[in-house]
Design a protein around this motif. Structure first.
Motif, PDB file in Angstrom:
ATOM      1  N   UNK A 207      -0.760  34.859  17.063  1.00  0.00           N
ATOM      2  CA  UNK A 207       0.182  35.973  16.854  1.00  0.00           C
ATOM      3  C   UNK A 207       1.642  35.594  17.076  1.00  0.00           C
ATOM      4  N   UNK A 208       1.893  34.600  17.922  1.00  0.00           N
ATOM      5  CA  UNK A 208       3.283  34.215  18.196  1.00  0.00           C
ATOM      6  C   UNK A 208       3.720  33.027  17.343  1.00  0.00           C
ATOM      7  N   UNK A 209       2.921  32.673  16.331  1.00  0.00           N
ATOM      8  CA  UNK A 209       3.272  31.554  15.461  1.00  0.00           C
ATOM      9  C   UNK A 209       4.472  31.900  14.590  1.00  0.00           C
ATOM     10  N   UNK A 210       5.163  30.887  14.075  1.00  0.00           N
ATOM     11  CA  UNK A 210       6.341  31.142  13.233  1.00  0.00           C
ATOM     12  C   UNK A 210       5.957  31.776  11.907  1.00  0.00           C
TER      13      UNK A 210
END
Length: 331
Positions: A207-210
């Motif tokens: 979910x916090x990927x670019x």
């Protein structure tokens, strides 16, 4: 998009959302290399829906995030990478398995280097793979036409034979002659990328990927409509798909009936939902959903989609009915 990671440095995001790869969703291959990575975009098929298509497009990504593109690579097949670059075979599969001479004619190889250079090389055998191993670069070719084992009913199984040729560490020649080099017989499972025991490494998206926004292609209205109509036509006659010699009509798969097609949402999120009654779930309906376009708005071909559905139904490769929601089981 890609993220490059180097020890002692911050992660670097690079992207190419506007790379011109045509209006039809391509097949994408990501290949590791000692000097970065390659991404190869290949047309899924020729003349899809009569749309103009680009040739293949290749992109090299350096560890520093530099991008080097190559455009309009027509009819190429990926073979692998070595220190020399990305190896491609030009017009690879035009050989008849039963014609020995077809496997012994000159073939053109195209090698793309990370600095933007290209090199053409001729080999007098059908190429199979290129790879780097044990501090050396190697080219694998089909030794000759495959051996055929006939079953007596018009069918056959084929056994392929391969030979490995060691490549020079420096500049490549313009021509390689199979008979003039030392050849090492190899089994298919020994060729990197072809072993049945190799599993592709998958890095899950978190979910916090670019994130990078897609650049939508300019797809005319008539081509959007044609893409939807093509999928609808693929599934228009599932209830009477096959015609027996007697003229009787039978469904795509035994027990299939009451097919319904629904077109949902607008471009580029359009999808076609194919649902039908089937004995696997007598109380409800089975449904398979097809995205008509990719996230950039390119057309996604659905060649043989009905046959693939038939295979899943006939082999009962279906989810448990406990997965159904509101009397619909998505398959």
């Amino acid at each position: 998009m890609a993220v490059t990671q180097q020890s002692g440095k911050s992660d670097q995001l690079v992207s190419w959302p506007d790379l011109p790869i045509g209006l039809v969703n391509p097949h994408v291959t990501v290949v590791s290399a000692f000097d970065g990575a390659w991404v190869l975009y290949s047309p899924m098929r020729e003349n899809a829906d009569q749309l103009p298509q680009n040739g293949a497009t290749a992109l090299h990504i350096s560890p520093e995030g530099d991008l080097t593109p190559f455009f309009d690579l027509v009819h190429v097949t990926h073979l692998g990478t070595t220190r020399h670059g990305l190896w491609l075979s030009v017009r690879q599969w035009d050989a008849n398995v039963d014609v020995e001479a077809d496997w012994l004619v000159d073939r053109t190889l195209l090698i793309l280097s990370a600095d933007g250079g290209t090199h053409h090389m001729i080999i007098d055998r059908m190429p199979a793979a290129a790879f780097e191993k044990d501090r050396g670069a190697h080219l694998v070719v089909y030794t000759s036409a495959p051996n055929a084992l006939r079953d007596g009913h018009g069918g056959a199984s084929y056994t392929y034979r391969f030979s490995q040729i060691d490549l020079p560490s420096g500049d490549l020649p313009s021509r390689l002659c199979f008979t003039e080099h030392e050849r090492i017989p190899v089994e298919e499972d020994q060729i990197p990328g072809r072993s049945r025991h190799e599993e592709a490494r998958v890095n899950p998206i978190t979910p916090d990927g670019p994130r990078v926004s897609w650049t939508l292609v300019n797809l005319p209205f008539d081509q959007k409509k044609a893409a939807v109509d093509a999928i609808r036509a693929e599934f228009a006659h599932l209830d009477a798909y096959w015609t027996a010699p007697s003229g009787a009509k039978t469904p795509l798969s035994d027990g299939l009936s009451s097919t319904r097609l629904d077109v949902v949402d607008d471009w580029p999120n359009t999808r076609v939902e194919v649902s039908f009654a089937h004995p696997h779930y007598p109380e409800g309906r089975l449904r398979r959903t097809y995205r008509v376009f990719d996230s950039a708005g390119r057309i996604r071909p659905t060649d043989f989609a009905a046959i693939h559905l038939m295979e899943d139904l006939d082999t009962r490769d279906l989810p448990l009915i406990t997965n159904a929601h509101n009397n619909i089981l998505d398959i």
